[in-house]
Design a protein around this motif. Structure first.
Motif, mmCIF file in Angstrom:
data_model
loop_
_atom_site.group_PDB
_atom_site.id
_atom_site.type_symbol
_atom_site.label_atom_id
_atom_site.label_comp_id
_atom_site.label_asym_id
_atom_site.label_seq_id
_atom_site.Cartn_x
_atom_site.Cartn_y
_atom_site.Cartn_z
ATOM 1 N N ALA A 1 -13.606 -5.433 -17.730
ATOM 2 C CA ALA A 1 -12.472 -4.595 -17.345
ATOM 3 C C ALA A 1 -12.120 -4.794 -15.872
ATOM 4 O O ALA A 1 -10.941 -4.909 -15.503
ATOM 5 N N MET A 2 -13.131 -4.881 -15.016
ATOM 6 C CA MET A 2 -12.867 -5.045 -13.587
ATOM 7 C C MET A 2 -12.466 -6.479 -13.257
ATOM 8 O O MET A 2 -11.663 -6.716 -12.347
ATOM 9 N N ALA A 3 -12.994 -7.443 -14.004
ATOM 10 C CA ALA A 3 -12.541 -8.826 -13.822
ATOM 11 C C ALA A 3 -11.061 -8.958 -14.184
ATOM 12 O O ALA A 3 -10.307 -9.681 -13.514
ATOM 13 N N LEU A 4 -10.637 -8.258 -15.226
ATOM 14 C CA LEU A 4 -9.220 -8.265 -15.591
ATOM 15 C C LEU A 4 -8.355 -7.659 -14.487
ATOM 16 O O LEU A 4 -7.238 -8.123 -14.237
ATOM 17 N N ALA A 5 -8.862 -6.627 -13.820
ATOM 18 C CA ALA A 5 -8.123 -6.031 -12.714
ATOM 19 C C ALA A 5 -7.940 -7.033 -11.578
ATOM 20 O O ALA A 5 -6.855 -7.152 -10.996
ATOM 21 N N ILE A 6 -8.994 -7.765 -11.251
ATOM 22 C CA ILE A 6 -8.880 -8.806 -10.226
ATOM 23 C C ILE A 6 -7.859 -9.847 -10.654
ATOM 24 O O ILE A 6 -7.015 -10.283 -9.859
ATOM 25 N N GLN A 7 -7.912 -10.249 -11.910
ATOM 26 C CA GLN A 7 -6.995 -11.271 -12.396
ATOM 27 C C GLN A 7 -5.554 -10.804 -12.302
ATOM 28 O O GLN A 7 -4.646 -11.583 -11.956
ATOM 29 N N ARG A 8 -5.308 -9.520 -12.594
ATOM 30 C CA ARG A 8 -3.946 -9.001 -12.493
ATOM 31 C C ARG A 8 -3.431 -9.070 -11.056
ATOM 32 O O ARG A 8 -2.261 -9.415 -10.826
ATOM 33 N N VAL A 9 -4.268 -8.739 -10.107
ATOM 34 C CA VAL A 9 -3.857 -8.814 -8.705
ATOM 35 C C VAL A 9 -3.567 -10.257 -8.310
ATOM 36 O O VAL A 9 -2.573 -10.551 -7.634
ATOM 37 N N LEU A 10 -4.407 -11.176 -8.728
ATOM 38 C CA LEU A 10 -4.172 -12.588 -8.411
ATOM 39 C C LEU A 10 -2.887 -13.083 -9.067
ATOM 40 O O LEU A 10 -2.103 -13.818 -8.445
ATOM 41 N N ASP A 11 -2.652 -12.703 -10.303
ATOM 42 C CA ASP A 11 -1.430 -13.127 -10.992
ATOM 43 C C ASP A 11 -0.184 -12.616 -10.272
ATOM 44 O O ASP A 11 0.831 -13.317 -10.186
ATOM 45 N N GLN A 12 -0.259 -11.400 -9.751
ATOM 46 C CA GLN A 12 0.925 -10.790 -9.142
ATOM 47 C C GLN A 12 1.136 -11.205 -7.687
ATOM 48 O O GLN A 12 2.273 -11.380 -7.243
ATOM 49 N N GLY B 1 -1.153 -13.568 -5.833
ATOM 50 C CA GLY B 1 -1.686 -14.865 -5.439
ATOM 51 C C GLY B 1 -2.915 -14.806 -4.574
ATOM 52 O O GLY B 1 -3.518 -15.845 -4.281
ATOM 53 N N GLU B 2 -3.312 -13.620 -4.152
ATOM 54 C CA GLU B 2 -4.495 -13.429 -3.323
ATOM 55 C C GLU B 2 -4.923 -11.974 -3.440
ATOM 56 O O GLU B 2 -4.231 -11.164 -4.066
ATOM 57 N N ILE B 3 -6.053 -11.637 -2.856
ATOM 58 C CA ILE B 3 -6.562 -10.273 -2.931
ATOM 59 C C ILE B 3 -5.879 -9.399 -1.896
ATOM 60 O O ILE B 3 -6.010 -9.615 -0.688
ATOM 61 N N ASP B 4 -5.134 -8.431 -2.389
ATOM 62 C CA ASP B 4 -4.626 -7.335 -1.577
ATOM 63 C C ASP B 4 -5.537 -6.143 -1.886
ATOM 64 O O ASP B 4 -5.542 -5.625 -2.996
ATOM 65 N N GLN B 5 -6.317 -5.709 -0.906
ATOM 66 C CA GLN B 5 -7.383 -4.758 -1.192
ATOM 67 C C GLN B 5 -6.870 -3.403 -1.664
ATOM 68 O O GLN B 5 -7.461 -2.797 -2.558
ATOM 69 N N ASP B 6 -5.796 -2.920 -1.095
ATOM 70 C CA ASP B 6 -5.272 -1.629 -1.537
ATOM 71 C C ASP B 6 -4.754 -1.711 -2.964
ATOM 72 O O ASP B 6 -4.963 -0.793 -3.771
ATOM 73 N N ARG B 7 -4.064 -2.792 -3.271
ATOM 74 C CA ARG B 7 -3.569 -2.944 -4.647
ATOM 75 C C ARG B 7 -4.729 -3.136 -5.620
ATOM 76 O O ARG B 7 -4.679 -2.663 -6.758
ATOM 77 N N LEU B 8 -5.774 -3.846 -5.182
ATOM 78 C CA LEU B 8 -6.936 -4.011 -6.048
ATOM 79 C C LEU B 8 -7.619 -2.665 -6.274
ATOM 80 O O LEU B 8 -8.033 -2.358 -7.401
ATOM 81 N N ALA B 9 -7.746 -1.862 -5.242
ATOM 82 C CA ALA B 9 -8.335 -0.528 -5.395
ATOM 83 C C ALA B 9 -7.542 0.297 -6.399
ATOM 84 O O ALA B 9 -8.115 0.986 -7.257
ATOM 85 N N ALA B 10 -6.221 0.235 -6.306
ATOM 86 C CA ALA B 10 -5.376 0.967 -7.247
ATOM 87 C C ALA B 10 -5.567 0.449 -8.665
ATOM 88 O O ALA B 10 -5.636 1.233 -9.628
ATOM 89 N N CYS B 11 -5.677 -0.851 -8.808
ATOM 90 C CA CYS B 11 -5.844 -1.450 -10.138
ATOM 91 C C CYS B 11 -7.204 -1.076 -10.730
ATOM 92 O O CYS B 11 -7.311 -0.757 -11.924
ATOM 93 N N PHE B 12 -8.254 -1.088 -9.901
ATOM 94 C CA PHE B 12 -9.569 -0.641 -10.368
ATOM 95 C C PHE B 12 -9.500 0.812 -10.848
ATOM 96 O O PHE B 12 -10.054 1.162 -11.892
#
Length: 298
Positions: free
Chosen positions: A62-73, A75-86
């Motif tokens: 589930a958390m790997a999918l969240a990382i993948q969604r951020v990368l898809d959208q 192209g790199e890790i945006d930490q705030d957006r990743l926190a929201a996705c988690f």
């Protein structure tokens, strides 16, 4: 970023994600059987596939999918957006097997995801050094496999959202590096250790690099750890060792990792994500893929 992410890198990330989810779901099947450890071990050694018709994956995927969604959208890790996705991923299905720390942290990030900066370091003394950041990061390593330095930096960014302790971060850097090297056809334990930040995770990888591949997996787990302590330094070295031992054979890698017992869904998820970055899941028994819970996307 200095290195373009090509379609080949994206394809490697998807292969890694598929391998991670398969390892996660495969490993999770063994937990009920561990009540009879001798029988479970005999089944694993005999390569008798768990009988459940449906293999559901856990928070690892589930958390790997969240990382993948951020990368898809982005192209790199945006930490705030990743926190929201988690946080949203947790809120949608909190019964995926999340650890105690995530049950404390992620609900707090639903409304204010940027609060990870203050909350993650306070989860435990010095921040979490658990294996959660490592278990989810292999697809990120494959995504950035064109640049190993960049893969490590992006893995660190992804880890710090939940795991502030340096060794929690180091576990993520190690797994991302291993996945990137696998995607490049260059995986060795020594190469992973060399690019892992100093500390207990790197020390464990250095021990793993010296451990012959003729060692029985259960013995390797005794030496390196099997994730039972839920710490990165107790999880990552063994998973990287089994992934490298079977870097061209995902099925064999997962069986060998399961022989180590311990936190077997997480060790198998890490191993599956690393090996899958190179092999994909095409070589595993078809019934494994039929039983494994489907992933979103293609």
């Amino acid at each position: 970023m200095t290195t373009a992410v090509t379609q080949a890198h994206r394809d490697a990330a998807r292969r890694s994600l598929e391998g991670l989810a398969l390892g996660d779901a495969f490993g999770e099947r063994w937990f009920p059987l561990f009540r009879d450890r001798d029988r479970a071990y005999d089944d694993i050694r005999a390569r008798r596939t768990p009988e459940e018709p449906d293999w559901h994956w856990t928070d690892d995927t589930a958390m790997a999918l969240a990382i993948q969604r951020v990368l898809d959208q982005y192209g790199e890790i945006d930490q705030d957006r990743l926190a929201a996705c988690f946080a949203l991923t947790f809120d949608a299905d909190p019964a995926r097997g999340y650890g105690h720390g995530m049950h404390m942290l992620l609900p707090e990030l639903l409304e204010e995801p940027e609060r990870w900066r203050t909350l993650a370091p306070e989860l435990f003394e010095g921040g979490s050094l658990g294996n959660g950041a490592a278990m989810r990061v292999a697809p990120l390593g494959a995504w950035f496999s064109g640049d190993l330095e960049l893969a490590g930096r992006q893995a660190e960014l992804s880890a710090r959202v939940t795991h502030a302790h340096p060794q929690g971060v180091a576990g993520a850097v190690a797994v991302a590096t291993a996945s990137a090297l696998a995607a490049r056809g260059e995986l060795t334990v020594a190469a992973v250790a060399e690019r892992t930040p100093a500390g207990t995770v790197r020390d464990g990888l250095a021990r793993a690099a010296e451990l012959p591949f003729t060692t029985e997996p259960w013995k390797a787990a005794d030496i390196l750890g099997n994730g039972q302590r839920i710490r990165a330094d107790d999880t990552v070295p063994f998973a990287v060792w089994t992934a490298t031992r079977h870097r061209d054979d995902l099925e064999a890698a997962l069986w060998s990792t399961a022989e180590g017992f311990g936190d077997v869904d997480t060790t198998c998820a890490i191993t599956g994500g690393i090996v899958g970055a190179s092999t994909g899941v095409g070589g595993v028994p078809p019934e494994w893929l039929e039983r494994r819970e489907a992933l979103p996307g293609r």
